[in-house]
Design an enzyme around this catalytic site. Structure first.
Site, PDB file in Angstrom:
ATOM      1  N   ARG A  59      11.814-116.604 -29.031  1.00  0.00           N
ATOM      2  CA  ARG A  59      11.121-117.464 -29.992  1.00  0.00           C
ATOM      3  C   ARG A  59       9.621-117.526 -29.704  1.00  0.00           C
ATOM      4  NH1 ARG A  59      12.962-122.660 -28.988  1.00  0.00           N
ATOM      5  NH2 ARG A  59      10.937-123.138 -28.086  1.00  0.00           N
ATOM      6  N   TYR A 112       0.563-119.515 -55.447  1.00  0.00           N
ATOM      7  CA  TYR A 112       2.023-119.357 -55.389  1.00  0.00           C
ATOM      8  C   TYR A 112       2.703-120.725 -55.321  1.00  0.00           C
ATOM      9  CZ  TYR A 112       6.562-118.121 -53.299  1.00  0.00           C
ATOM     10  OH  TYR A 112       7.905-117.997 -53.026  1.00  0.00           O
ATOM     11  N   ASP A 186      -3.989-115.413 -48.669  1.00  0.00           N
ATOM     12  CA  ASP A 186      -2.695-114.741 -48.792  1.00  0.00           C
ATOM     13  C   ASP A 186      -2.947-113.378 -49.432  1.00  0.00           C
ATOM     14  OD1 ASP A 186      -0.174-113.816 -49.469  1.00  0.00           O
ATOM     15  OD2 ASP A 186       0.586-115.789 -50.041  1.00  0.00           O
ATOM     16  N   LYS A 210       7.532-108.244 -48.597  1.00  0.00           N
ATOM     17  CA  LYS A 210       7.134-107.589 -49.839  1.00  0.00           C
ATOM     18  C   LYS A 210       6.632-106.162 -49.601  1.00  0.00           C
ATOM     19  CE  LYS A 210       7.878-111.682 -51.778  1.00  0.00           C
ATOM     20  NZ  LYS A 210       7.847-112.631 -50.666  1.00  0.00           N
TER      21      LYS A 210
END
Length: 394
Positions: A59, A112, A186, A210
């Protein structure tokens, strides 16, 4: 006395010794271990204090994420990066690092939907406020910053989702820098089309799910920027459990290999497809930065000299017609994501912007008939044949 003949149970339980080799694998190996073996307590201290390099718990970091973060940072001209469990994970970790109670986050209009929801709805519960600005008009950001001396972060998109409005990166970056406020961009819709950090951006975020992943088999995100700020974001991402896993990191590295070829091909195909959609009598409007009709075309030509990307949006003229059109498509699937090697379509009002204020969506132009196209690697003639017959049906 050493025990040289352990039982079968012991042999099964213990990890084997790594094979001896004087060579190294050409392709980066997948390293799935969630925890790492450490020699002793002094080494634990050295790892936590930053005096030694290595890993202890996945992690907090692992080799595949470290390799991917380094590749992305170099690609964007940044000092460092951190890999997160999704694009929204990267955005959330960044905002959680910089926002605070009573502080303000300035959002570009048309952002977004989930990013807007995160700030305007979820973080508002913890005393974080927000304001808006037009990303194509730097003077609107200056006005917003003047009205908000408590601003902690400016958030924009290189190309907005789904209307493909173009952010004036140099202008917005100069205003944010003048005010001493970090700018996070972004860059999911525009990898390789430009370099935001070279144009004044502090932090660059990607949804690696993406275009960089490129094959619809990854859920991952990343943020890159200054080393000291990335270290703070990394600590927050670890604390909130937002970091990415080894296998998806490995897949994203594999996808990045062909990114330049895919960006070039899809940009050419998308421009031709957008021109044909724009000329079709049953399409009410087509949004693509490469079209002269796009409101930000002049800015796009200056900012994206090598192409305008893989994303197109067009209005079919109402929800019913949009529904008939996507049902009539023979080979192009309706899928609420983007960036795959195959072309897909999505319907923003029922997916990415679902639950947003209807009046705001109408004002921005996210209409019920709007369809977003993620252009893939198919031949443009095959794509157009499918769209043309579906438009006639709709």
């Amino acid at each position: 006395m050493p025990h040289d003949h352990p039982s079968d149970a012991t042999r099964c339980a213990r990890a084997p010794e790594p094979p001896r080799t004087i060579s190294e694998p050409l392709a980066p190996p997948i390293q799935l271990s969630s925890v790492y073996r450490i020699a002793g307590l002094d080494e634990v201290d050295a790892l936590f204090d930053g005096r030694a390099e290595g890993f202890f718990y996945a992690r907090d970091g692992h080799p595949n994420a470290a390799q991917l973060a380094d590749k992305l940072a170099k690609l964007e001209g940044a000092e460092a990066g951190v890999v997160c469990a999704s694009g929204m994970g990267a955005i959330a970790a960044t905002i959680l690092t910089l926002a605070e109670q009573g502080g303000r986050v300035l959002l570009s209009e048309g952002l977004y939907g989930k990013t807007t929801t995160l700030v305007a709805r979820e973080l508002a519960r913890f005393g974080v406020t927000h304001g808006l600005f037009d990303p194509s008009r730097p003077e609107t950001l200056r006005q917003a910053l003047t009205a908000a001396p408590d601003a902690r972060l400016v958030v924009a998109e290189t190309l907005s989702n789904p209307l493909l409005r173009v952010c004036d990166l140099e202008g917005i970056g100069a205003v944010a820098r003048e005010a001493g406020v970090p700018l996070m961009v972004d860059h999911t819709f525009a990898p390789l089309l430009c370099k935001p950090i070279a144009m004044g951006t502090t932090l660059v975020v990607h949804s690696l799910t993406k275009l960089i992943g490129g094959h619809a088999d990854v859920t991952l995100g990343a943020v890159v920027g200054p080393r000291d700020l990335i270290a703070r974001i990394h600590a927050v991402a670890s604390t909130f459990g937002q970091t990415g896993n080894p296998f998806d990191s490995w897949l994203a590295m594999r996808g990045a290999v062909t990114l330049p070829l895919r960006v070039e091909r899809t940009s050419l195909t998308a421009l031709e497809l957008a021109r044909r959609l724009d000329a079709h009598p049953k399409v009410e409007r087509t949004l693509y930065p490469g079209l002269v009709s796009h409101p930000d075309h002049a800015l796009a030509k200056r900012q994206f000299p090598a192409g305008f990307g893989a994303m197109i949006s067009f209005d079919a003229g109402g929800r019913d017609r949009a529904d008939r059109l996507v049902r009539a498509l023979r080979a192009i699937p309706l899928a609420p994501s983007l960036g795959d090697a195959q072309t897909t379509v999505s319907h923003p009002c029922t997916t990415s912007h679902r639950g947003q204020d209807p009046e705001t969506l109408q004002r921005l132009g996210v209409t019920p008939g709007l369809i977003r196209v993620s252009v893939g690697l198919e031949d443009v003639e095959d794509l157009w044949a499918d769209f043309a017959q579906a438009l006639e049906f709709a």
